[in-house]
Design a protein around this motif. Structure first.
Motif, PDB file in Angstrom:
ATOM      1  N   THR A  59      84.916  52.441  49.340  1.00  0.00           N
ATOM      2  CA  THR A  59      85.620  54.019  48.128  1.00  0.00           C
ATOM      3  C   THR A  59      86.830  54.615  49.168  1.00  0.00           C
ATOM      4  OG1 THR A  59      84.110  55.680  49.642  1.00  0.00           O
ATOM      5  CG2 THR A  59      82.958  53.959  47.626  1.00  0.00           C
ATOM      6  N   VAL A  60      87.572  55.207  47.265  1.00  0.00           N
ATOM      7  CA  VAL A  60      88.267  56.470  47.727  1.00  0.00           C
ATOM      8  C   VAL A  60      88.018  57.354  47.218  1.00  0.00           C
ATOM      9  CG1 VAL A  60      90.970  56.627  48.036  1.00  0.00           C
ATOM     10  CG2 VAL A  60      90.295  54.190  48.612  1.00  0.00           C
ATOM     11  N   THR A  61      88.008  58.312  47.415  1.00  0.00           N
ATOM     12  CA  THR A  61      87.700  59.207  46.798  1.00  0.00           C
ATOM     13  C   THR A  61      89.246  60.636  46.912  1.00  0.00           C
ATOM     14  OG1 THR A  61      85.233  59.467  47.188  1.00  0.00           O
ATOM     15  CG2 THR A  61      86.547  61.861  46.700  1.00  0.00           C
ATOM     16  N   ILE A  62      89.027  61.320  45.994  1.00  0.00           N
ATOM     17  CA  ILE A  62      90.941  62.212  45.499  1.00  0.00           C
ATOM     18  C   ILE A  62      90.850  63.308  45.465  1.00  0.00           C
ATOM     19  CG2 ILE A  62      93.312  62.049  45.402  1.00  0.00           C
ATOM     20  CD1 ILE A  62      93.291  58.724  44.735  1.00  0.00           C
ATOM     21  N   ILE A  71      91.632  57.776  36.843  1.00  0.00           N
ATOM     22  CA  ILE A  71      92.266  57.872  38.184  1.00  0.00           C
ATOM     23  C   ILE A  71      93.784  58.433  37.032  1.00  0.00           C
ATOM     24  CG2 ILE A  71      94.003  55.951  36.944  1.00  0.00           C
ATOM     25  CD1 ILE A  71      93.189  56.669  39.982  1.00  0.00           C
ATOM     26  N   ARG A  72      94.103  58.410  35.550  1.00  0.00           N
ATOM     27  CA  ARG A  72      94.650  59.214  35.145  1.00  0.00           C
ATOM     28  C   ARG A  72      94.664  60.370  34.992  1.00  0.00           C
ATOM     29  NH1 ARG A  72      95.916  57.607  28.967  1.00  0.00           N
ATOM     30  NH2 ARG A  72      97.327  56.413  30.733  1.00  0.00           N
ATOM     31  N   LEU A  73      93.244  61.537  35.545  1.00  0.00           N
ATOM     32  CA  LEU A  73      93.584  62.915  35.685  1.00  0.00           C
ATOM     33  C   LEU A  73      93.943  63.102  36.789  1.00  0.00           C
ATOM     34  CD1 LEU A  73      92.300  65.497  34.587  1.00  0.00           C
ATOM     35  CD2 LEU A  73      90.327  65.092  34.861  1.00  0.00           C
ATOM     36  N   THR A  74      92.677  62.072  38.110  1.00  0.00           N
ATOM     37  CA  THR A  74      92.792  62.429  39.312  1.00  0.00           C
ATOM     38  C   THR A  74      95.179  62.445  39.818  1.00  0.00           C
ATOM     39  OG1 THR A  74      91.718  61.783  39.750  1.00  0.00           O
ATOM     40  CG2 THR A  74      93.240  61.742  41.350  1.00  0.00           C
ATOM     41  N   LYS A  75      95.821  61.128  38.970  1.00  0.00           N
ATOM     42  CA  LYS A  75      97.164  61.185  39.158  1.00  0.00           C
ATOM     43  C   LYS A  75      98.150  62.605  38.663  1.00  0.00           C
ATOM     44  CE  LYS A  75      96.918  56.129  39.273  1.00  0.00           C
ATOM     45  NZ  LYS A  75      97.806  55.245  39.219  1.00  0.00           N
ATOM     46  N   GLU A  76      97.750  63.232  37.991  1.00  0.00           N
ATOM     47  CA  GLU A  76      98.342  64.486  37.586  1.00  0.00           C
ATOM     48  C   GLU A  76      97.955  65.926  38.973  1.00  0.00           C
ATOM     49  OE1 GLU A  76      99.188  66.096  34.385  1.00  0.00           O
ATOM     50  OE2 GLU A  76      99.156  65.147  33.461  1.00  0.00           O
ATOM     51  N   GLU A  77      97.447  65.546  39.576  1.00  0.00           N
ATOM     52  CA  GLU A  77      96.915  66.062  40.721  1.00  0.00           C
ATOM     53  C   GLU A  77      97.734  65.386  42.424  1.00  0.00           C
ATOM     54  OE1 GLU A  77      93.585  69.759  39.716  1.00  0.00           O
ATOM     55  OE2 GLU A  77      92.841  67.241  40.814  1.00  0.00           O
ATOM     56  N   VAL A  78      98.676  64.140  41.971  1.00  0.00           N
ATOM     57  CA  VAL A  78      98.983  64.216  42.970  1.00  0.00           C
ATOM     58  C   VAL A  78     100.508  63.662  42.419  1.00  0.00           C
ATOM     59  CG1 VAL A  78      99.102  62.226  44.479  1.00  0.00           C
ATOM     60  CG2 VAL A  78      97.042  62.589  43.445  1.00  0.00           C
ATOM     61  N   GLY A  79     100.862  64.188  44.159  1.00  0.00           N
ATOM     62  CA  GLY A  79     102.083  64.112  43.666  1.00  0.00           C
ATOM     63  C   GLY A  79     102.420  62.662  45.224  1.00  0.00           C
ATOM     64  N   VAL A  80     103.344  61.370  44.247  1.00  0.00           N
ATOM     65  CA  VAL A  80     104.016  60.767  44.855  1.00  0.00           C
ATOM     66  C   VAL A  80     105.646  59.880  45.272  1.00  0.00           C
ATOM     67  CG1 VAL A  80     103.674  58.004  44.846  1.00  0.00           C
ATOM     68  CG2 VAL A  80     101.290  59.380  44.161  1.00  0.00           C
TER      69      VAL A  80
END
Length: 166
Positions: A59-62, A71-80
């Motif tokens: 599992t991966v929890t972000i 994952i779209r909502l999660t990627k809103e809060e992740v800078g890559v």
């Protein structure tokens, strides 16, 4: 306090390589570096975190959410920022900002403009004409301009001179 990133028993097998049973926790507000030889699996791990590659197990929890759930909502809060910035060659920095404004809910135009000035990124030049270091700087400016709560940087300082790295 919630961990910014939590990985439990993460595995991914390829023909000639295997990430096996990776476990780590990154508390919010902390910095972690992945150190290893080329080919050790650092970039693969980041792709698994972002669900670009599908894991075989674990599992991966972000930021408190499973990376399979919205994952779209999660990627809103992740800078890559990766070693390949991924910006279309024909775009200028200002155009990148306009696109990001419509991509990220919390895009901060003022912050992006400030990074363009601070990092000396030309506004009127196409991305294809940037040096490698300037391409990386534009990627970093974008990653820092949408109020991300977690930054994932994969070779983000590659091509940057020592002054800019600081």
């Amino acid at each position: 306090m919630t961990n910014a990133l939590e990985i439990k028993n993460l595995s991914k097998k390829f023909k000639s390589f295997k990430l096996d049973n990776i476990n780590l926790a990154l508390p919010s507000g902390c910095i972690m570096g992945l150190i290893g030889e080329n080919g050790a699996g650092k970039s693969t791990l980041i792709k698994l975190i972002l669900n670009i590659l599908h894991k075989d197990d674990g599992t991966v929890t972000i930021l408190g959410r499973d990376n399979n759930d919205n994952i779209r909502l999660t990627k809103e809060e992740v800078g890559v920022v990766t070693d390949e910035v991924g910006i279309p060659e024909c775009l200028k920095a200002e155009q990148v900002g306009k696109i990001m404004k419509h991509t990220f809910r919390y895009w901060d135009e003022k912050a992006f403009d400030n990074y363009l000035v601070k990092l000396d990124i030309p506004r009127d030049k196409q991305f294809k004409d940037f040096s490698r270091g300037t391409k990386m700087k534009l990627g970093i400016a974008a990653a820092l301009s949408h109020k991300s709560r977690l930054l994932l940087l994969d070779e983000a300082t590659s091509g940057l001179d020592p002054v800019v790295r600081d």
